[in-house]
Enzyme design. Structure first.
Site, PDB file in Angstrom:
ATOM      1  N   SER A   1     -21.227 -12.999 -50.573  1.00 54.36           N
ATOM      2  CA  SER A   1     -21.120 -11.956 -51.658  1.00 54.36           C
ATOM      3  C   SER A   1     -19.679 -11.834 -50.481  1.00 54.36           C
ATOM      4  O   SER A   1     -19.265 -11.421 -49.407  1.00 54.36           O
ATOM      5  CB  SER A   1     -22.213 -11.079 -50.831  1.00 54.36           C
ATOM      6  OG  SER A   1     -23.177 -11.743 -51.143  1.00 54.36           O
TER       7      SER A   1
HETATM    8  N1  SAH Z   1     -25.979 -14.195 -48.959  1.00 55.44           N
HETATM    9  C1  SAH Z   1     -25.868 -14.842 -49.040  1.00 55.44           C
HETATM   10  C2  SAH Z   1     -26.042 -14.930 -50.815  1.00 55.44           C
HETATM   11  C3  SAH Z   1     -26.020 -16.530 -51.182  1.00 55.44           C
HETATM   12  S1  SAH Z   1     -25.737 -15.894 -52.782  1.00 55.44           S
HETATM   13  C4  SAH Z   1     -24.682 -15.588 -48.377  1.00 55.44           C
HETATM   14  O1  SAH Z   1     -22.956 -14.345 -48.144  1.00 55.44           O
HETATM   15  O2  SAH Z   1     -23.635 -16.741 -48.556  1.00 55.44           O
HETATM   16  C5  SAH Z   1     -27.105 -15.996 -53.349  1.00 55.44           C
HETATM   17  C6  SAH Z   1     -28.781 -16.967 -52.376  1.00 55.44           C
HETATM   18  O3  SAH Z   1     -30.502 -16.622 -53.617  1.00 55.44           O
HETATM   19  C7  SAH Z   1     -28.585 -18.232 -52.949  1.00 55.44           C
HETATM   20  O4  SAH Z   1     -27.928 -19.747 -52.022  1.00 55.44           O
HETATM   21  C8  SAH Z   1     -29.512 -19.212 -53.836  1.00 55.44           C
HETATM   22  O5  SAH Z   1     -29.583 -20.387 -53.449  1.00 55.44           O
HETATM   23  C9  SAH Z   1     -30.443 -18.092 -53.062  1.00 55.44           C
HETATM   24  N2  SAH Z   1     -31.635 -17.744 -53.613  1.00 55.44           N
HETATM   25  C10 SAH Z   1     -32.410 -17.684 -55.423  1.00 55.44           C
HETATM   26  N3  SAH Z   1     -33.174 -17.661 -54.922  1.00 55.44           N
HETATM   27  C11 SAH Z   1     -33.904 -18.385 -54.152  1.00 55.44           C
HETATM   28  C12 SAH Z   1     -35.186 -18.091 -53.863  1.00 55.44           C
HETATM   29  N4  SAH Z   1     -35.803 -17.749 -54.910  1.00 55.44           N
HETATM   30  N5  SAH Z   1     -35.804 -18.033 -52.772  1.00 55.44           N
HETATM   31  C13 SAH Z   1     -34.672 -18.153 -51.402  1.00 55.44           C
HETATM   32  N6  SAH Z   1     -33.590 -18.398 -52.027  1.00 55.44           N
HETATM   33  C14 SAH Z   1     -32.986 -18.030 -53.124  1.00 55.44           C
END
Ligand code: SAH
Length: 215
Positions: A67
């Site tokens: 993000s």
């Molecule tokens: N906070 C992270 C954001 C990553 S994007 C950062 O700054 O790197 C969002 C993440 O949520 C992705 O890695 C995706 O694989 C994960 N995600 C999506 N659906 C999910 C679920 N149901 N349970 C756990 N993780 C999930």
């Protein structure tokens, strides 16, 4: 100084916090200090090191993104994390937000659905010496029932509706910060008051969808 030297001595982070975060509307000194401290450049792909402090999201592989720094700060400030707090994060991704949470809280539980990302984040964070993070690979929309209640819960992928299990796992006074919506998404902050929940809709955002049970 070259860009690389600036990154190595933390100058990139200092500038990132000053220009993109503090000069906007983030005032929480603990959040600003945590973001000055966590080496964001170590969470992006090696080819993106120079772009680590870019004022927007970056790809982290597997079709997912880290993000924008401002959004990390904004959501973290809304969580109002105290030193003794227990925090749940859904969507570990590269683990950058996890590290910021681990600087502020007593303990962080984090769940990631893509095994490759979960494993990589665990390696990065353990290698940095964080010992107050529990990792789980799987669907976070059911929360982490064995570890509830949580003082703060953050979700960094967007469901169409707030998963009921996450509200149920909040402690009294606990805060849930989550993007909600499909094409248009808004950050919501939900605060538990006994069996009632206050729900505020805040800024418009764009996150990857929360996959799995809560779609
Ligand atoms: N906070 C992270 C954001 C990553 S994007 C950062 O700054 O790197 C969002 C993440 O949520 C992705 O890695 C995706 O694989 C994960 N995600 C999506 N659906 C999910 C679920 N149901 N349970 C756990 N993780 C999930």
């Amino acid at each position: 100084m070259t860009g690389d030297q600036r990154i190595e001595n933390g100058g990139g982070r200092e500038e990132m916090v000053r220009i993109q975060i503090a000069s906007r509307d983030i005032a929480d000194v603990r959040v600003l200090a945590a973001m000055r401290k966590v080496p964001r450049e170590l969470f992006v792909r090696p080819e993106d090191h120079r772009a680590a402090f870019y004022d927007g999201p970056l790809p982290i592989g597997c079709g997912q993104t880290i993000s924008q720094p401002y959004i990390v700060a904004y959501m973290t400030e809304l969580l109002k994390i105290g030193e003794g707090d227990r925090v749940l994060e859904i969507g570990t991704g590269c683990g950058y937000q996890t590290a910021v949470l681990a600087e502020l809280a007593d303990r962080v539980h984090t769940i990631e659905i893509i095994p490759e990302l979960s494993d990589r984040a665990r390696e990065t964070l353990t290698g940095m010496g964080y010992s107050n993070i529990e990792f789980r690979t799987g669907d976070g929309s059911e929360g982490w029932p064995e570890a509830e209640p949580f003082d703060a819960i953050i979700v960094t992928a967007a469901p169409g509706q707030v998963p009921p299990a996450l509200k149920a796992q909040l402690a009294g006074g606990g805060r849930l910060v989550i993007p909600v919506g499909t094409s248009t998404q808004y950050i919501h902050r939900i605060v538990r008051r006994g069996e009632e929940f206050d729900d505020e809709g805040l800024i418009a955002v764009r996150f990857v969808p929360l996959t799995g049970g809560a779609e």
